[in-house]
Design a protein around this motif. Structure first.
Motif, PDB file in Angstrom:
ATOM      1  N   PHE A 248       0.836  -1.210   0.000  1.00  9.99           N
ATOM      2  CA  PHE A 248       0.000   0.000   0.000  1.00  9.99           C
ATOM      3  C   PHE A 248       0.864   1.251   0.000  1.00  9.99           C
ATOM      4  N   TYR A 249       0.370   2.246  -0.694  1.00 11.64           N
ATOM      5  CA  TYR A 249       1.100   3.517  -0.817  1.00 11.64           C
ATOM      6  C   TYR A 249       0.672   4.464   0.296  1.00 11.64           C
ATOM      7  N   ASP A 250       1.630   4.945   1.046  1.00 14.28           N
ATOM      8  CA  ASP A 250       1.392   5.902   2.122  1.00 14.28           C
ATOM      9  C   ASP A 250       1.568   7.302   1.523  1.00 14.28           C
ATOM     10  N   ARG A 251       0.454   7.989   1.298  1.00 15.36           N
ATOM     11  CA  ARG A 251       0.505   9.272   0.588  1.00 15.36           C
ATOM     12  C   ARG A 251       1.242  10.350   1.359  1.00 15.36           C
ATOM     13  N   ARG A 252       1.119  10.324   2.666  1.00 14.87           N
ATOM     14  CA  ARG A 252       1.757  11.365   3.467  1.00 14.87           C
ATOM     15  C   ARG A 252       3.279  11.188   3.445  1.00 14.87           C
ATOM     16  N   ARG A 253       3.726   9.967   3.607  1.00 16.31           N
ATOM     17  CA  ARG A 253       5.177   9.724   3.637  1.00 16.31           C
ATOM     18  C   ARG A 253       5.772   9.553   2.239  1.00 16.31           C
ATOM     19  N   GLU A 254       4.903   9.425   1.264  1.00 18.65           N
ATOM     20  CA  GLU A 254       5.346   9.229  -0.127  1.00 18.65           C
ATOM     21  C   GLU A 254       6.268   8.012  -0.256  1.00 18.65           C
ATOM     22  N   TRP A 255       5.794   6.891   0.306  1.00 19.60           N
ATOM     23  CA  TRP A 255       6.501   5.631   0.069  1.00 19.60           C
ATOM     24  C   TRP A 255       5.503   4.493   0.005  1.00 19.60           C
ATOM     25  N   ILE A 256       5.922   3.417  -0.675  1.00 16.60           N
ATOM     26  CA  ILE A 256       5.091   2.221  -0.679  1.00 16.60           C
ATOM     27  C   ILE A 256       5.668   1.246   0.339  1.00 16.60           C
ATOM     28  N   GLU A 257       4.805   0.490   0.981  1.00 16.91           N
ATOM     29  CA  GLU A 257       5.250  -0.538   1.911  1.00 16.91           C
ATOM     30  C   GLU A 257       4.814  -1.906   1.409  1.00 16.91           C
ATOM     31  N   MET A 258       5.696  -2.879   1.580  1.00 23.23           N
ATOM     32  CA  MET A 258       5.293  -4.265   1.413  1.00 23.23           C
ATOM     33  C   MET A 258       5.191  -4.869   2.813  1.00 23.23           C
ATOM     34  N   ARG A 259       4.130  -5.619   3.006  1.00 26.52           N
ATOM     35  CA  ARG A 259       3.958  -6.305   4.285  1.00 26.52           C
ATOM     36  C   ARG A 259       3.508  -7.735   4.035  1.00 26.52           C
ATOM     37  N   LEU A 260       3.635  -8.564   5.038  1.00 25.58           N
ATOM     38  CA  LEU A 260       3.073  -9.910   5.004  1.00 25.58           C
ATOM     39  C   LEU A 260       2.059  -9.980   6.136  1.00 25.58           C
ATOM     40  N   ARG A 261       0.824 -10.358   5.793  1.00 27.10           N
ATOM     41  CA  ARG A 261      -0.247 -10.369   6.791  1.00 27.10           C
ATOM     42  C   ARG A 261      -0.612 -11.815   7.142  1.00 27.10           C
ATOM     43  N   ALA A 262      -0.540 -12.131   8.423  1.00 28.60           N
ATOM     44  CA  ALA A 262      -0.914 -13.480   8.879  1.00 28.60           C
ATOM     45  C   ALA A 262      -2.417 -13.655   8.699  1.00 28.60           C
ATOM     46  N   LEU A 263      -2.813 -14.719   8.010  1.00 21.06           N
ATOM     47  CA  LEU A 263      -4.239 -14.933   7.755  1.00 21.06           C
ATOM     48  C   LEU A 263      -4.967 -15.309   9.040  1.00 21.06           C
ATOM     49  N   ASP A 264      -4.233 -15.926   9.954  1.00 22.17           N
ATOM     50  CA  ASP A 264      -4.840 -16.400  11.202  1.00 22.17           C
ATOM     51  C   ASP A 264      -3.776 -16.314  12.299  1.00 22.17           C
ATOM     52  N   VAL A 265      -4.126 -16.628  13.537  1.00 21.40           N
ATOM     53  CA  VAL A 265      -3.092 -16.664  14.568  1.00 21.40           C
ATOM     54  C   VAL A 265      -2.038 -17.682  14.151  1.00 21.40           C
ATOM     55  N   GLN A 266      -0.789 -17.349  14.451  1.00 20.81           N
ATOM     56  CA  GLN A 266       0.270 -18.282  14.090  1.00 20.81           C
ATOM     57  C   GLN A 266       1.392 -18.211  15.137  1.00 20.81           C
ATOM     58  N   HIS A 267       1.815 -19.387  15.533  1.00 17.70           N
ATOM     59  CA  HIS A 267       2.951 -19.469  16.447  1.00 17.70           C
ATOM     60  C   HIS A 267       4.158 -19.911  15.639  1.00 17.70           C
ATOM     61  N   VAL A 268       5.256 -19.169  15.761  1.00 17.09           N
ATOM     62  CA  VAL A 268       6.457 -19.502  14.989  1.00 17.09           C
ATOM     63  C   VAL A 268       7.617 -19.760  15.957  1.00 17.09           C
ATOM     64  N   ARG A 269       8.299 -20.827  15.698  1.00 18.16           N
ATOM     65  CA  ARG A 269       9.496 -21.162  16.479  1.00 18.16           C
ATOM     66  C   ARG A 269      10.717 -20.880  15.604  1.00 18.16           C
ATOM     67  N   VAL A 270      11.695 -20.098  16.124  1.00 18.46           N
ATOM     68  CA  VAL A 270      12.934 -19.859  15.388  1.00 18.46           C
ATOM     69  C   VAL A 270      14.038 -20.563  16.176  1.00 18.46           C
ATOM     70  N   GLU A 271      14.320 -21.794  15.731  1.00 19.26           N
ATOM     71  CA  GLU A 271      15.173 -22.697  16.502  1.00 19.26           C
ATOM     72  C   GLU A 271      16.556 -22.089  16.784  1.00 19.26           C
ATOM     73  N   ALA A 272      17.207 -21.564  15.751  1.00 16.09           N
ATOM     74  CA  ALA A 272      18.581 -21.074  15.908  1.00 16.09           C
ATOM     75  C   ALA A 272      18.683 -19.932  16.921  1.00 16.09           C
ATOM     76  N   LEU A 273      17.566 -19.270  17.197  1.00 18.44           N
ATOM     77  CA  LEU A 273      17.592 -18.144  18.131  1.00 18.44           C
ATOM     78  C   LEU A 273      16.916 -18.495  19.451  1.00 18.44           C
ATOM     79  N   ASP A 274      16.431 -19.738  19.549  1.00 20.83           N
ATOM     80  CA  ASP A 274      15.654 -20.155  20.713  1.00 20.83           C
ATOM     81  C   ASP A 274      14.537 -19.137  20.985  1.00 20.83           C
ATOM     82  N   LEU A 275      13.850 -18.796  19.908  1.00 17.58           N
ATOM     83  CA  LEU A 275      12.884 -17.690  19.961  1.00 17.58           C
ATOM     84  C   LEU A 275      11.493 -18.163  19.531  1.00 17.58           C
ATOM     85  N   ASP A 276      10.473 -17.748  20.294  1.00 13.49           N
ATOM     86  CA  ASP A 276       9.082 -18.030  19.920  1.00 13.49           C
ATOM     87  C   ASP A 276       8.393 -16.715  19.597  1.00 13.49           C
TER      88      ASP A 276
END
Ligand code: AVJ
Length: 328
Positions: A248-276
């Motif tokens: 979406f284009y942010d008219r005030r900031r004059e930039w476009i953003e790309m985002r990824l939107r989670a369709l539903d709740v999601q739990h992610v485990r990042v093993e190498a960082l021991d991070l949830d």
């Protein structure tokens, strides 16, 4: 070609063992923030680079072909105004645009040296070998490094220096970092040096949004690919298909953003960082900002970095701009 016509080729690398930490640090930092974010540089693994090349060919993505057209039209003028003997190219990538500039320098009889700067060692070697064979007498000094950190390692210029930063990549910097980066650039220009900067221009938001949300879904794939990168490199378990692409284009900031939107709740485990990491339903992860420019914003950013606009080259539809600037 006669061997005697081959100029000298050297490649120096400034990347150290710490540089591999960057994805881990960025994931730890970016996924534990209240507004989740990952820097766009991680979009470009082998698959991401292929997808980006495909984006450049899309009918909606006008930027690449428009910039090439601008360069083809004005390269001789750039060389006439700068007398450039050396081309420093930041993020050299595929050498299509490079050749347009080198041809103009060779035609004017000023060409001496090409300095590609890229994080990819294989890219720097390939482009160095290829161009030193193509241009008789051209010396090549490749720099393997990050153009945000290693510009101080550029060799002394053999004559008037032209530093090209094309493709609109400067748009990925938020405004403050953009000015800091330009200040760093101004420092390495030397006497009589110039910068050649490619930027996308402000225009009808529908045109911009279409360029970042193409009908064939290539940009969506490109965006989601960053989750594959994190899964592979850090042993994470993102359910990639459970994220949708948002642009979406942010008219005030004059930039476009790309985002990824989670369709539903999601739990992610990042093993190498021991991070949830938890995503709420519809929670978004920002993966890129890409700023669009007006002449006024360009002049302001350049001035803040001690640079002055010499010429702003554009296409007939004013979609994209290539700016030539020098130190004030
Ligand atoms: C390579 C940063 C210039 O911002 O347009 C293309 C990357 N992102 N489609 C841009 C990109 C989505 C591109 N740059």
């Amino acid at each position: 070609m006669e061997p005697s016509l081959r100029g000298a080729v050297v490649v120096r690398s400034y990347l150290g063992p710490n540089d591999e930490r960057s994805l881990a640090d960025d994931v730890l930092d970016g996924l534990t923030r209240p507004l989740k974010e990952l820097p766009p540089k991680h979009l470009y693994d082998a698959r991401g680079s292929e997808l980006f090349d495909a984006i450049c060919e899309l009918p909606e993505y006008y930027q690449t072909r428009t910039e090439r057209l601008i360069l083809e039209t004005f390269a001789d003028d750039v060389v006439a105004r700068t007398g450039a003997a050396e081309l420093v190219e930041l993020g050299s990538g595929s050498a299509t645009k490079t050749r347009v500039l080198l041809d103009a320098m060779a035609g004017a009889g000023t060409l001496e040296r090409y300095v590609p700067v890229d994080v990819s060692e294989s890219t720097v070697h390939a482009v160095a070998e290829m161009l030193s064979e193509e241009y008789a007498g051209l010396s090549v000094h490749g720099v393997v490094g990050d153009f945000e950190r290693h510009l101080s390692h550029l060799p002394a210029p053999p004559g008037p220096r032209l530093v090209a930063f094309l493709g609109g990549t400067i748009g990925n910097f938020p405004p403050g970092s953009r000015r800091r980066f330009l200040r760093g650039l101004a420092k390495v220009l030397g006497d009589g040096g110039h910068v050649l900067l490619g930027t996308d221009l402000v225009k009808d938001p529908r045109v911009i949004e279409a360029a970042y949300d193409d009908g064939a879904g290539v940009t969506a794939e490109f965006n989601r690919n960053v989750l594959h990168v994190v899964n592979r490199e850090l042993g994470a378990d993102f359910d990639v298909d459970a994220f949708e692409h948002v642009a979406f284009y942010d008219r005030r900031r004059e930039w476009i953003e790309m985002r990824l939107r989670a369709l539903d709740v999601q739990h992610v485990r990042v093993e190498a960082l021991d991070l949830d990491v938890d995503f709420a339903a519809r929670e978004e992860l920002r993966t890129e900002i890409s700023a669009k420019f007006t002449r006024e914003r360009l002049e302001g950013d350049l001035a803040a970095a001690g640079l002055a606009l010499v010429e702003l080259y554009t296409d007939p539809d004013e979609l994209f701009a290539v700016s030539l600037a020098r130190r004030r």
